[in-house]
Design a protein around this motif. Structure first.
Motif, PDB file in Angstrom:
ATOM      1  N   LEU A 246      16.691  85.647 -45.312  1.00 28.60           N
ATOM      2  CA  LEU A 246      16.562  84.209 -45.089  1.00 28.60           C
ATOM      3  C   LEU A 246      16.656  83.442 -46.408  1.00 28.60           C
ATOM      4  O   LEU A 246      15.860  83.658 -47.326  1.00 28.60           O
ATOM      5  CB  LEU A 246      15.230  83.890 -44.399  1.00 28.60           C
ATOM      6  N   GLU A 247      17.640  82.530 -46.482  1.00 19.38           N
ATOM      7  CA  GLU A 247      17.862  81.744 -47.687  1.00 19.38           C
ATOM      8  C   GLU A 247      17.609  80.259 -47.479  1.00 19.38           C
ATOM      9  O   GLU A 247      17.193  79.574 -48.415  1.00 19.38           O
ATOM     10  CB  GLU A 247      19.302  81.932 -48.190  1.00 19.38           C
ATOM     11  N   GLN A 248      17.868  79.747 -46.267  1.00 21.91           N
ATOM     12  CA  GLN A 248      17.715  78.314 -46.001  1.00 21.91           C
ATOM     13  C   GLN A 248      16.850  78.120 -44.759  1.00 21.91           C
ATOM     14  O   GLN A 248      17.159  78.645 -43.693  1.00 21.91           O
ATOM     15  CB  GLN A 248      19.078  77.649 -45.779  1.00 21.91           C
ATOM     16  N   LEU A 249      15.774  77.348 -44.907  1.00 30.29           N
ATOM     17  CA  LEU A 249      14.856  77.073 -43.799  1.00 30.29           C
ATOM     18  C   LEU A 249      14.669  75.567 -43.686  1.00 30.29           C
ATOM     19  O   LEU A 249      14.212  74.911 -44.618  1.00 30.29           O
ATOM     20  CB  LEU A 249      13.511  77.759 -44.028  1.00 30.29           C
ATOM     21  N   TYR A 250      15.057  75.013 -42.523  1.00 29.70           N
ATOM     22  CA  TYR A 250      14.967  73.574 -42.276  1.00 29.70           C
ATOM     23  C   TYR A 250      13.860  73.317 -41.249  1.00 29.70           C
ATOM     24  O   TYR A 250      13.946  73.751 -40.105  1.00 29.70           O
ATOM     25  CB  TYR A 250      16.298  73.032 -41.750  1.00 29.70           C
TER      26      TYR A 250
END
Length: 600
Positions: A246-250
């Motif tokens: 996981l690199e991007q969490l919105y």
């Protein structure tokens, strides 16, 4: 017989259809079909089709029309050597259904029918064993057929902007899936079988009605991007920290009160958690996010930035705009990679406003220069002096005289003490912050005394009619319960920015039409049902109009005549036209579209 069928389907027949008075369907050019037989790709997007002609489905079954003629064929026109159709694009038409004949195209790897009027999908889709990408976004689907779960090679499934209230329980059977977009639907839960999607790379759950995320999502070992924007999440399972990829969490526009507790999330590069209710940054949580490059926390209720933020040595972008931060740790200037720091909309006491306007590098340089100062630290309280007002008020005299700032926020006060106003009796303050109190009106002495003012997020229900000042240039009153503005505000001839987002307006405040200097109107997240484009056109300086998330059932075409608008935001309203695809093209294209719809 085949030729007769093609004629009835509109595939090259020159005569009208028997028994129909309506205009014939737009024909599919024979040249396109010939090219499709050679290339294996057919693009019929934007042709006004209300149904797909039968000969399109049978393109690889029936001999082409030219086969009925006595012609000699070159090498490029040998129809019997045709390529099976692998890519079919039917986007931006008027299709209300797809025929079960789609099964006649078994070689399809891409089927794109986005931006139509589909209410259901044919079960025959389950027979397209070679299908790798299915785009049915921007339709009116209420459910997905169970047969979709029989597609072993499906890698991309796009169903955003439909009316789905649930997903098939067995969706986890699509083991090859790498991209899944179910945003902008009405989902309240996620099937537990999602945990089986171990090859999924991108998952978009934005703009639904989710109140929680299943901890089993942590089994998605390949997931790099997870978008949960605009739901009803109050917490995030700590177990998600075990998602090694996981690199991007919105997490924007939810109901979070604190940052997620990620005990071992050392690979996360971007965390977007703006527009929540976060009040505190936990130092221990920050220490576990050592790989962060982007941290976006704008529009929250954060009061302080901990010294431990310096552990984020890879941080490049830090957005803390529109919070309640009054002081910054000077060590923030030591973050080596920081290139962008947003702080506007905070009641900062120790940093001059002109310094904030000079940009990130100048601000970081200033913070570094203050590290060795002998004065009180950035998180220490100022000492009490003879100039300090009683503790009930706690007014910063230095801020009043030097920064022209009157600060009285987050007191949960029902009214502003007289001592606060006495403190500025002989000082011309330009900024006032009474945010996060329990005010039921704006004090007359406040609005009548000061040349400019900011009063945001106070629990205000009305604005006294006799309390306006004609020198106002900024008026910020977001996150209140306002339902109307007094007509006396028409005296604010110098007002150029007004922020009324997150209130309870049901109609567009009519007084705004009479403020000629207005450049920015922010009225998102209200209940506005209509606007008057003719009066808006009279505001010739208006460049930004934000009406997102209101109750507009239609957009008047005459709004396109407001050609000075540089930013027109209408997403999140229940109107059907213009469609989302038009909104996505930007303000200039949207205005042009609206002008084209004005009756001549």
């Amino acid at each position: 017989m085949a030729a007769a069928r093609r004629a009835r389907a509109g595939g090259g027949g020159s005569g009208p259809r028997f028994g129909r008075a309506a205009e014939p369907e737009p024909a599919v050019p024979q040249g396109l079909l010939r090219l499709a037989r050679r290339s294996g790709q057919l693009n019929l997007a934007g042709r006004g089709l209300s149904h797909v002609p039968e000969h399109v489905w049978r393109i690889n079954v029936d001999p082409p029309e030219e086969a009925q003629q006595n012609l000699s064929f070159g090498a490029a026109d040998r129809w019997w050597e045709q390529t099976d159709l692998t890519k079919l694009i039917l986007a931006s038409n008027k299709l209300q259904e797809l025929s079960e004949d789609v099964k006649l195209l078994p070689a399809l790897s891409t089927l794109d029918v986005h931006d139509n009027q589909l209410t259901s999908l044919p079960s025959a889709l389950g027979q397209l064993e070679n299908l790798q990408k299915l785009d049915v976004s921007h339709n009116q689907l209420r459910s997905l057929p169970e047969e979709l779960l029989q597609l072993p090679r499906l890698r991309s499934l796009l169903v955003q902007h439909n009316q789905l209230s649930q997903l098939p329980e067995g969706l986890g059977q699509l083991l090859s899936l790498e991209e899944l977009d179910v945003s902008n639907n009405q989902l309240t839960a996620i099937p537990s079988s999602f945990a089986l999607l171990v090859n999924l790379v991108r998952l978009n759950l934005a703009c639904n009605q989710l109140k929680e995320l299943p901890a089993d999502l942590s089994a998605m070992k390949s997931l790099r991007q997870l978008d949960c924007t605009k739901n009803y999440l109050e917490t995030v399972p700590p177990k998600l920290a075990s998602m090694a990829s996981l690199e991007q969490l919105y997490l924007r526009k939810n109901k979070l009160r604190s940052l997620p507790e990620f005990p071992s999330c050392k690979f996360l590069k971007e965390l977007h958690a703006g527009e929540n209710q976060i009040e505190m940054l936990n130092a221990e949580n920050l220490k576990q996010l050592s790989s962060l490059c982007v941290l976006e926390l704008r529009d929250n209720k954060i009061k302080a930035v901990p010294e431990e933020i310096t552990v984020l040595q890879k941080l490049e972008r830090l957005d803390l705009a529109n919070n309640d931060i009054s002081r910054l740790p000077y060590t923030l200037g030591n973050l080596p990679q920081l290139k962008f720091l947003a702080l506007e909309g905070n009641p900062l006491r120790t940093i001059r406003r002109d310094l904030l306007q000079k940009g990130t590098q100048e601000l970081l340089k200033y913070l570094r220069s203050k590290i060795q100062d002998d004065g009180p630290g950035p998180n220490e309280e100022s000492p009490v002096t003879a100039m300090t007002l009683p503790s009930q008020s706690k007014v910063n005299i230095h801020a009043i005289t030097t920064l022209k700032l009157l600060e009285y926020s987050d007191k949960q006060a029902a009214e502003i003490p007289e001592a606060v106003f006495d403190a500025v009796a002989s000082n011309a303050v330009t900024t006032v912050n009474f945010s996060k109190n329990q005010l039921r009106d704006i004090p007359p002495r406040y609005l009548g005394s000061f040349p400019t003012g900011i009063c945001s997020r106070a629990f205000v229900s009305s604005i006294p009619e006799l309390c306006v000042s004609c020198c106002f240039s900024f008026f910020h009153n977001r996150n209140n319960v306002l339902t109307a503005l007094p007509e006396e505000m028409e005296a604010l001839k110098k007002l150029h920015t007004i922020n009324l987002a997150f209130n309870r307006f049901k109609v567009f405040p009519s007084v705004l039409y009479h403020l000629p200097a207005l450049e920015t109107i922010l009225l998102s997240n209200n209940q506005v049902g209509s606007i008057d484009p003719v009066q808006l056109k009279g505001l010739d300086k208006l460049g930004t109009l934000d009406l997102q998330n209101n109750d507009l059932l239609q957009v008047p075409p005459e709004l396109g005549n407001c050609e000075n608008l540089r930013s027109l935001l209408l997403e999140g309203n229940p109107f059907r036209t213009p469609r989302a695809a038009v909104l996505a093209k930007g303000t200039a294209a949207l205005l042009e579209y609206l002008r084209s719809r004005i009756p001549s």
